[in-house]
Write an enzyme that holds these catalytic residues in place. Structure first.
Site, PDB file in Angstrom:
ATOM      1  N   ASP A  59      76.810 -14.493 127.247  1.00  0.00           N
ATOM      2  CA  ASP A  59      75.784 -13.627 127.829  1.00  0.00           C
ATOM      3  C   ASP A  59      74.499 -14.439 128.073  1.00  0.00           C
ATOM      4  O   ASP A  59      74.082 -15.213 127.218  1.00  0.00           O
ATOM      5  CB  ASP A  59      75.514 -12.486 126.837  1.00  0.00           C
ATOM      6  N   GLU A 109      77.583 -16.429 131.797  1.00  0.00           N
ATOM      7  CA  GLU A 109      76.869 -15.515 132.682  1.00  0.00           C
ATOM      8  C   GLU A 109      75.618 -16.255 133.150  1.00  0.00           C
ATOM      9  O   GLU A 109      74.541 -16.129 132.563  1.00  0.00           O
ATOM     10  CB  GLU A 109      76.477 -14.214 131.971  1.00  0.00           C
TER      11      GLU A 109
HETATM   12  C1  GLC Z   1      73.765  -9.416 130.310  1.00  0.00           C
HETATM   13  C2  GLC Z   1      74.783  -8.322 130.194  1.00  0.00           C
HETATM   14  C3  GLC Z   1      74.095  -7.014 130.368  1.00  0.00           C
HETATM   15  C4  GLC Z   1      73.061  -6.879 129.284  1.00  0.00           C
HETATM   16  C5  GLC Z   1      72.100  -8.061 129.299  1.00  0.00           C
HETATM   17  C6  GLC Z   1      71.254  -8.099 128.069  1.00  0.00           C
HETATM   18  O1  GLC Z   1      73.186  -9.465 131.567  1.00  0.00           O
HETATM   19  O2  GLC Z   1      75.816  -8.518 131.113  1.00  0.00           O
HETATM   20  O3  GLC Z   1      74.994  -5.937 130.330  1.00  0.00           O
HETATM   21  O4  GLC Z   1      72.339  -5.692 129.447  1.00  0.00           O
HETATM   22  O5  GLC Z   1      72.797  -9.277 129.323  1.00  0.00           O
HETATM   23  O6  GLC Z   1      72.064  -8.394 126.956  1.00  0.00           O
END
Ligand code: GLC
Ligand code: CA
Length: 534
Positions: free
Chosen positions: A201, A265
């Site tokens: 993440d 991500e």
């Molecule tokens: C990432 C996740 C999202 C979350 C954010 C904060 O972007 O995919 O769902 O809200 O991180 O953790």
């Protein structure tokens, strides 16, 4: 390719566990539910399942606020369930990938609770604290992508703590070596249990500027998303030192035999920055390409994003493509306005590009965004910004398994955690219908598995008329989509159609190019093709 590179050849399927399959009738999906659907993954032909967070969380942000990284959220099950999932998935040749959230913890995590107890607390420096400005104001100008300042005042100590996301998600201090050690132990805990890898993440954002400098204010030169945000997030995210952390994790993952993968991500909206997260083949194995996700559904734009990505991803890296996830409007709504023909061209492209496809649950049956009424909202962003802009509940509604009350997701009569969409669109009926989108996706996956060209060969864009996008993979495979409502012809493709979005054209011999109807796409066996455009 060697077994160690399953993630290059394979297809990854994203499960949002709360919405996949409820096994005990509480309206919330769970791990025994995922286990029950292993046969489905096998039938579909996917190689790995990535589960959005299953660790302990007060659910301020549905799992993305973690209160215990080494235990399972009780509503989802137990560690024994995860072990069983890994074991039973493995028997089917399927890997399990988990989500890890290193940017922040929950404000209910014992580290933060202790850190808050005072300036001398043992874990104080595990988080990012700063004194108010002389006038009592925020320490700097940083704004959260969730809206509002990234700082909340801790009354007791008189200092602000940093949260790039919700106030319930305090950011960790990645300059502190103890934080690094704590996460090494978390990775090992799960790797030792047989987890094949992690989706990381906020992989681009975990390190913050040491001096907490103000972000530069957006100017007219900046791209629209930066202008809308008002500033360039260059000090609260995207610091160069993040690459040191990623290299460290890569070494940790590579220390395992078989090796484990890191899928980041990397929420940056230019491909050049995205490409840097591969390092010299010593950082992420896969870095999500959000430029592609957020591009308009236009042949010229998608082709351009792919061409640029092909250029910037180092030879030692490997692309990864996706068209939906739990944070963006589903592809069926975002790109396709509910039009199944368009959806099939989008999915054909996803499965025929060079790189690992990540398929979001429900896209294979064409689930659209399901609009959620105000009283049913769950997503904190949806609540915060109601009525606009939309929150993320619409793309998170329960999987539609059958056309019955509860959708086959949960017991009939029970209210699931989010409302279920129109179950006329469901897995059971589409499995039985050879012409369905679900069977189309399954056949695409099977074709890809049987084709070294599609799995691993080079991508070469081909000359094609406006609104068409055509590319060659390897020596003898061509994929083409017509992203327009008008019939058009892609010249100089000779050979035979292997699969078409209309399903009726497989086997057709091509003598004089490939003619595609409105919003039609095909993959062809084609030995001779036109010159590449690049
Ligand atoms: C990432 C996740 C999202 C979350 C954010 C904060 O972007 O995919 O769902 O809200 O991180 O953790
Ligand atoms: Ca349940």
């Amino acid at each position: 390719m060697s077994a160690a590179a399953w993630w290059r050849d394979g297809v990854i399927y994203q499960v949002y566990p709360r919405s996949f399959q409820d096994s005990n009738g509480d309206g919330i999906g769970d791990l025994p539910g995922v286990i029950r659907r292993l046969d489905y993954f096998q039938w579909l032909g996917v190689d790995a399942v990535w589960l959005s967070p299953i660790t302990v969380s007060p659910d301020a942000d549905f799992g993305y606020d973690v209160a215990d990284y080494c235990n399972v959220q009780p509503a989802f099950g137990t560690l024994a369930d995860i072990d069983r999932l890994v074991r039973e998935a493995d028997q089917r040749g399927i890997k399990v990938v988990l989500d890890i959230v290193p940017n922040h913890t929950s404000d209910r995590h014992p580290w933060f609770i202790e850190a808050r107890s005072g300036r001398a607390a043992r874990h104080r420096d595990w988080y990012v604290w700063a004194d108010p400005k002389a006038d009592g104001g925020y320490p700097n100008n940083w704004l959260s992508p969730f809206g509002g300042p990234t700082w909340t005042l801790d009354e007791r100590s008189g200092q602000y703590y940093l949260h790039n996301f919700l106030p319930q998600q305090p950011d960790l201090n990645w300059w502190n070596p103890e934080v690094k050690d704590a996460f090494d132990a978390i990775y090992r805990f799960w790797f030792d249990r047989g987890i094949a890898g992690f989706r990381i993440d906020v992989a681009h954002g975990i390190v913050k500027d040491l001096h907490l400098r103000d972000n530069p204010v957006a100017t007219d030169e900046d791209p629209p998303h930066v202008r809308a945000h008002g500033q360039r997030n260059i000090y609260n995210m995207e610091r160069p030192e993040v690459h040191d952390v990623l290299r460290h994790w890569r070494t940790l993952a590579d220390g395992y035999d078989p090796r484990r993968i890191l899928l980041g991500e990397t929420y940056v909206l230019d491909v050049r920055t995205m490409g840097r997260f591969y390092g010299a083949g010593d950082e992420l194995h896969l870095a999500f390409n959000f430029t592609y996700v957020h591009a308009p559904f236009k042949a010229s734009v998608l082709a351009e994003v792919v061409a640029e990505s092909e250029l910037v991803i180092p030879d030692v890296g490997w692309p990864v493509w996706t068209v939906s996830n739990h944070d963006v409007s589903r592809v069926m709504s975002r790109w396709c306005q509910g039009d199944e023909r368009k959806l099939r061209t989008a999915l054909l492209s996803l499965l025929a590009l060079r790189g690992t496809p990540v398929l979001y649950y429900g896209d294979e049956i064409g689930m659209p965004d399901n609009l959620v009424r105000q009283e049913d909202l769950q997503d904190p962003l949806g609540k915060r910004h109601w009525p606009a802009p939309r929150g993320r509940d619409p793309e998170r509604t329960p999987m539609q398994w059958r056309n019955v009350n509860g959708g086959g997701f949960t017991n009939a009569g029970l209210k699931p955690w989010l409302p279920i969409g129109d179950t006329a669109r469901n897995v059971e009926d589409q499995q039985a219908d050879p012409g369905s989108t679900l069977n189309f996706v399954r056949d695409l996956i099977a074709l890809r598995r049987a084709s070294p060209d599609l799995q691993s060969s080079q991508y070469r864009q081909l000359k094609s008329p406006p609104n068409a996008w055509a590319w060659q993979r390897g020596a003898a495979t061509v994929a083409a989509v017509n992203l327009s409502g008008r019939r058009l012809r892609i010249p100089e493709v000779a050979g035979r159609i292997l699969i078409s979005t209309t399903r009726s054209r497989a086997g057709e011999r091509l003598a004089d190019g490939l003619t595609l109807g409105a919003w039609e796409g095909a993959i062809c066996f084609s030995a001779s093709t036109s010159a590449p455009v690049r």
